[in-house]
Write an enzyme that holds these catalytic residues in place. Structure first.
Site, PDB file in Angstrom:
ATOM      1  N   GLU A 168      29.842  -1.560 -94.984  1.00  0.00           N
ATOM      2  CA  GLU A 168      30.405  -2.314 -95.957  1.00  0.00           C
ATOM      3  C   GLU A 168      30.310  -3.444 -95.986  1.00  0.00           C
ATOM      4  O   GLU A 168      28.672  -3.909 -95.686  1.00  0.00           O
ATOM      5  CB  GLU A 168      31.785  -2.586 -94.638  1.00  0.00           C
ATOM      6  CG  GLU A 168      32.654  -1.399 -94.376  1.00  0.00           C
ATOM      7  CD  GLU A 168      34.442  -2.101 -93.916  1.00  0.00           C
ATOM      8  OE1 GLU A 168      34.723  -3.024 -93.976  1.00  0.00           O
ATOM      9  OE2 GLU A 168      34.131  -1.210 -93.185  1.00  0.00           O
TER      10      GLU A 168
ATOM     11  N   GLU B 259      32.675  11.395 -94.521  1.00  0.00           N
ATOM     12  CA  GLU B 259      32.537  11.865 -95.646  1.00  0.00           C
ATOM     13  C   GLU B 259      31.562  12.328 -95.908  1.00  0.00           C
ATOM     14  O   GLU B 259      31.715  13.855 -96.528  1.00  0.00           O
ATOM     15  CB  GLU B 259      32.885  10.662 -96.895  1.00  0.00           C
ATOM     16  CG  GLU B 259      33.884   9.647 -96.635  1.00  0.00           C
ATOM     17  CD  GLU B 259      33.452   8.651 -97.146  1.00  0.00           C
ATOM     18  OE1 GLU B 259      33.870   8.092 -98.191  1.00  0.00           O
ATOM     19  OE2 GLU B 259      33.383   7.592 -96.637  1.00  0.00           O
TER      20      GLU B 259
ATOM     21  N   GLU C 114      31.153   2.464 -91.242  1.00  0.00           N
ATOM     22  CA  GLU C 114      30.936   2.293 -92.517  1.00  0.00           C
ATOM     23  C   GLU C 114      30.668   0.397 -92.749  1.00  0.00           C
ATOM     24  O   GLU C 114      29.630   0.384 -92.783  1.00  0.00           O
ATOM     25  CB  GLU C 114      32.894   1.884 -91.948  1.00  0.00           C
ATOM     26  CG  GLU C 114      33.989   2.792 -91.282  1.00  0.00           C
ATOM     27  CD  GLU C 114      34.881   2.770 -91.982  1.00  0.00           C
ATOM     28  OE1 GLU C 114      35.579   3.968 -91.848  1.00  0.00           O
ATOM     29  OE2 GLU C 114      35.642   1.431 -91.517  1.00  0.00           O
TER      30      GLU C 114
ATOM     31  N   THR D  38      31.908  -4.847 -83.910  1.00  0.00           N
ATOM     32  CA  THR D  38      31.501  -4.391 -85.088  1.00  0.00           C
ATOM     33  C   THR D  38      30.354  -5.649 -85.760  1.00  0.00           C
ATOM     34  O   THR D  38      30.160  -6.094 -84.873  1.00  0.00           O
ATOM     35  CB  THR D  38      32.537  -5.198 -85.814  1.00  0.00           C
ATOM     36  OG1 THR D  38      33.971  -4.580 -85.886  1.00  0.00           O
ATOM     37  CG2 THR D  38      32.470  -5.716 -87.473  1.00  0.00           C
TER      38      THR D  38
ATOM     39  N   ASP E 214      31.686  -1.535 -89.915  1.00  0.00           N
ATOM     40  CA  ASP E 214      32.526  -1.488 -88.634  1.00  0.00           C
ATOM     41  C   ASP E 214      32.913   0.046 -88.150  1.00  0.00           C
ATOM     42  O   ASP E 214      33.378   1.122 -88.693  1.00  0.00           O
ATOM     43  CB  ASP E 214      33.640  -1.070 -89.495  1.00  0.00           C
ATOM     44  CG  ASP E 214      34.838  -1.629 -88.869  1.00  0.00           C
ATOM     45  OD1 ASP E 214      35.281  -1.827 -88.317  1.00  0.00           O
ATOM     46  OD2 ASP E 214      35.893  -0.688 -89.913  1.00  0.00           O
TER      47      ASP E 214
ATOM     48  N   LYS F  38      38.307   1.056 -83.713  1.00  0.00           N
ATOM     49  CA  LYS F  38      37.892  -0.003 -84.064  1.00  0.00           C
ATOM     50  C   LYS F  38      37.238  -1.749 -83.068  1.00  0.00           C
ATOM     51  O   LYS F  38      36.793  -1.541 -83.707  1.00  0.00           O
ATOM     52  CB  LYS F  38      38.984  -0.455 -85.436  1.00  0.00           C
ATOM     53  CG  LYS F  38      39.124   0.561 -86.991  1.00  0.00           C
ATOM     54  CD  LYS F  38      37.756   0.869 -87.100  1.00  0.00           C
ATOM     55  CE  LYS F  38      38.603   2.080 -88.732  1.00  0.00           C
ATOM     56  NZ  LYS F  38      37.690   2.078 -89.350  1.00  0.00           N
TER      57      LYS F  38
ATOM     58  N   GLN G  98      40.618   7.063 -83.486  1.00  0.00           N
ATOM     59  CA  GLN G  98      42.065   6.851 -84.594  1.00  0.00           C
ATOM     60  C   GLN G  98      42.941   7.309 -85.162  1.00  0.00           C
ATOM     61  O   GLN G  98      43.966   7.250 -84.945  1.00  0.00           O
ATOM     62  CB  GLN G  98      40.991   6.112 -85.748  1.00  0.00           C
ATOM     63  CG  GLN G  98      41.668   5.898 -87.192  1.00  0.00           C
ATOM     64  CD  GLN G  98      40.184   5.811 -88.214  1.00  0.00           C
ATOM     65  OE1 GLN G  98      38.545   6.174 -88.186  1.00  0.00           O
ATOM     66  NE2 GLN G  98      41.087   5.312 -89.280  1.00  0.00           N
TER      67      GLN G  98
ATOM     68  N   THR H  63      34.966   0.543 -96.703  1.00  0.00           N
ATOM     69  CA  THR H  63      34.012   1.092 -96.724  1.00  0.00           C
ATOM     70  C   THR H  63      33.526   1.227 -98.081  1.00  0.00           C
ATOM     71  O   THR H  63      35.097   2.182 -99.352  1.00  0.00           O
ATOM     72  CB  THR H  63      34.229   2.508 -96.460  1.00  0.00           C
ATOM     73  OG1 THR H  63      34.271   2.090 -94.918  1.00  0.00           O
ATOM     74  CG2 THR H  63      32.568   3.977 -96.160  1.00  0.00           C
TER      75      THR H  63
ATOM     76  N   HIS I  37      35.729   5.714-101.569  1.00  0.00           N
ATOM     77  CA  HIS I  37      36.382   6.632 -99.696  1.00  0.00           C
ATOM     78  C   HIS I  37      37.296   6.252 -99.877  1.00  0.00           C
ATOM     79  O   HIS I  37      37.896   7.572 -98.774  1.00  0.00           O
ATOM     80  CB  HIS I  37      35.525   5.383 -99.267  1.00  0.00           C
ATOM     81  CG  HIS I  37      36.026   4.846 -97.784  1.00  0.00           C
ATOM     82  ND1 HIS I  37      35.562   5.856 -96.413  1.00  0.00           N
ATOM     83  CD2 HIS I  37      36.656   4.425 -96.639  1.00  0.00           C
ATOM     84  CE1 HIS I  37      36.466   5.971 -95.479  1.00  0.00           C
ATOM     85  NE2 HIS I  37      37.364   5.262 -95.256  1.00  0.00           N
TER      86      HIS I  37
ATOM     87  N   ASP J 268      39.845  -6.072 -92.111  1.00  0.00           N
ATOM     88  CA  ASP J 268      39.566  -5.586 -92.667  1.00  0.00           C
ATOM     89  C   ASP J 268      40.132  -4.823 -93.779  1.00  0.00           C
ATOM     90  O   ASP J 268      41.146  -4.843 -93.897  1.00  0.00           O
ATOM     91  CB  ASP J 268      38.992  -4.637 -91.574  1.00  0.00           C
ATOM     92  CG  ASP J 268      37.370  -4.060 -92.551  1.00  0.00           C
ATOM     93  OD1 ASP J 268      36.881  -4.086 -93.511  1.00  0.00           O
ATOM     94  OD2 ASP J 268      37.377  -2.191 -91.680  1.00  0.00           O
TER      95      ASP J 268
ATOM     96  N   ARG K 227      36.525   8.385 -85.208  1.00  0.00           N
ATOM     97  CA  ARG K 227      37.779   8.764 -85.737  1.00  0.00           C
ATOM     98  C   ARG K 227      38.898   9.529 -84.983  1.00  0.00           C
ATOM     99  O   ARG K 227      39.610   9.624 -84.995  1.00  0.00           O
ATOM    100  CB  ARG K 227      36.797   9.819 -86.678  1.00  0.00           C
ATOM    101  CG  ARG K 227      36.138   9.200 -87.793  1.00  0.00           C
ATOM    102  CD  ARG K 227      36.117   8.302 -88.554  1.00  0.00           C
ATOM    103  NE  ARG K 227      35.384   7.688 -89.088  1.00  0.00           N
ATOM    104  CZ  ARG K 227      35.818   6.666 -89.813  1.00  0.00           C
ATOM    105  NH1 ARG K 227      36.930   6.099 -90.096  1.00  0.00           N
ATOM    106  NH2 ARG K 227      35.143   6.065 -91.111  1.00  0.00           N
TER     107      ARG K 227
ATOM    108  N   ARG L 170      45.313  14.627 -96.611  1.00  0.00           N
ATOM    109  CA  ARG L 170      46.171  14.440 -96.682  1.00  0.00           C
ATOM    110  C   ARG L 170      45.799  15.334 -98.370  1.00  0.00           C
ATOM    111  O   ARG L 170      45.764  14.897 -99.747  1.00  0.00           O
ATOM    112  CB  ARG L 170      47.115  13.492 -97.753  1.00  0.00           C
ATOM    113  CG  ARG L 170      48.037  12.737 -96.243  1.00  0.00           C
ATOM    114  CD  ARG L 170      48.287  11.374 -96.407  1.00  0.00           C
ATOM    115  NE  ARG L 170      47.447  10.931 -97.802  1.00  0.00           N
ATOM    116  CZ  ARG L 170      46.382   9.890 -97.195  1.00  0.00           C
ATOM    117  NH1 ARG L 170      46.909   9.947 -95.452  1.00  0.00           N
ATOM    118  NH2 ARG L 170      46.164   8.942 -97.514  1.00  0.00           N
TER     119      ARG L 170
END
Ligand code: CA
Length: 421
Positions: free
Chosen positions: A194, A367, A192, A250, A226, A246, A233, A353, A127, A120, A230, A136
């Site tokens: 994709e 998001e 996600e 899928t 996907d 993950k 993760q 994504t 994204h 992936d 969270r 961050r």
């Protein structure tokens, strides 16, 4: 482009001529099916209108997956498409071929290929920036992003075809204020948005793929969700990246839309701004920059258990486009094989994504809800910040361009089941 793309072409399978059909004669996506409830082996077919034509109609016995066909390469794919296009357009074939038709609603669909390996990528720059900003704020995009098509090795065993239920994963999570982690159901289940590239012939170990030849190794495109936990993760991803957050599931769509069918929807590669460097030579090709992108509209929809009970339609959550991918399909393939790693027929490469630049084009709940701070309202009075048990998440996609027939991808859908106790 050629006669198979002619927008005036019509099929003797009447449902394929409905402008709303995802599978007009200009599409001809390939998949694996059998008749529901029948004791028969799964085999290759092509979607046409609301029907599936068994590939045996044109003398092709694929077996239970399309790997051999994927391995056969572009010349064979092109011949097959021409044969199917002629067979399904010329009404003199109707009598001979119609006994090979199965109504789609009476068919069970399977994964199109046996997937040996799944990687992936992370090619959606909008994204990467949006998610980076959540984690961050002062340094959203890490310095390697503009140079390397970032990716990781996923888990092929848990790739499932549309319609397969998805079980909420248990895992380790730790909120910032907790002293120690706990094990239990993920509370931040996400999707996600994709696309997946299905690999064609592939390369021998130790022999990279040049960017000029990269698309010869792509059999076609599927929709790909996907699923991501969270909270799992956030705790597990440092320092080695995604793992159990993950690999629980899928979802992909059953129909492989071939690169030849996508030919009318090519577009320039992502336009880089002045402070974004030109790709290194092994990832740079004039033709790829000029027309290596694909304009594919990508949507995600949600329908909760309560919405199903109240007979409310699914709510569209987002609408993005693959043209926002920072790296092209050819660059993804070339980069993956650049160290000599071999790609094999039927392998799956996820795009990452694909979010667009606007708030209505974000490719994950993370998001869309600002990491759970801004709930989404659903019809019937519910709200969502992440995906709940009983929710069905449905990916849809379409290509449209003036002067050409619109084509669709079918669906990649799954209902979330509670975590095992
Ligand atoms: Ca992903």
């Amino acid at each position: 482009m050629n006669a198979t793309h002619d927008p005036a072409l019509r099929s003797w399978v009447e449902s394929a001529n409905d402008p709303a059909s995802q599978f007009p004669i200009q599409n001809l996506p390939l998949g694996v099916f059998r008749r529901k409830g029948a004791k028969e082996a799964p085999r290759g077919g092509v979607a046409i209108g609301d029907q599936i034509l068994d590939l045996a109609a044109v003398g092709l016995k694929t077996g239970p997956n399309l790997n051999q066909l994927a391995a056969a390469g572009r010349k064979s794919w092109r011949e097959l498409r021409k044969l199917l296009s002629q067979g399904l357009s010329d009404s003199r074939n109707a009598k001979r071929l119609s006994r090979y038709l199965v109504p789609m609603n009476k068919a069970e669909l399977f994964l199109p290929t046996a997937i040996g390996d799944y990687s992936d990528f992370y090619t959606g720059i909008h994204h990467a920036v949006t998610v980076g900003r959540i984690f961050r704020p002062d340094n959203p995009l890490l310095p390697n992003y503009h140079w390397v098509p970032i990716g990781y090795h996923g888990r092929a065993s848990s790739v499932v075809v549309s319609g397969t239920p998805v079980t909420r994963p248990n895992g380790q999570t730790k909120a910032p204020d907790d002293a120690v982690p706990a094990f239990g159901p993920s509370r931040r289940l996400d999707f996600e948005l994709e696309l997946g590239l299905v690999i064609g012939p592939g390369n021998a170990l130790g022999k990279p793929v040049s960017i000029k030849r990269a698309l010869d190794h792509v059999f076609g495109v599927v929709l790909l969700n996907d699923w991501s936990a969270r909270d799992i993760q956030a705790w597990e991803y440092q320092p080695l990246g995604p793992f159990l957050a993950k690999s629980f599931a899928t979802t992909i769509s059953p129909w492989v839309v071939t690169m030849e069918a996508l030919e009318p929807f090519r577009c320039p590669a992502f336009e880089r701004s002045g402070d974004q460097p030109t790709p290194l030579p092994y990832l740079y090709d004039e033709a790829d920059q000029r027309e290596g992108g694909f304009a594919i509209e990508m949507q995600m929809h949600l329908r909760s258990a309560r919405m199903r009970a109240q007979k409310l339609p699914a709510q569209r959550l987002t609408c993005s486009n693959f043209r926002h991918s920072f790296w092209t399909a050819a660059q993804i393939v070339t980069h993956q094989a650049s160290n000599g790693c071999n790609l094999r027929p039927g392998d799956l490469l996820g795009s990452g994504t694909i979010s667009g630049p606007t708030p209505d084009a974000l490719g994950s709940m993370l998001e869309l809800t600002l990491a759970g701070k801004a709930p989404i309202a659903l019809p019937g009075g519910e709200t969502r910040v992440f995906i709940e048990d009983g929710d069905e998440v449905i990916q849809r996609s379409r290509c449209a361009r003036e002067g050409f027939a619109s084509i669709g991808f079918g669906e990649a859908a799954g209902v979330v089941k509670p975590a095992p106790r």
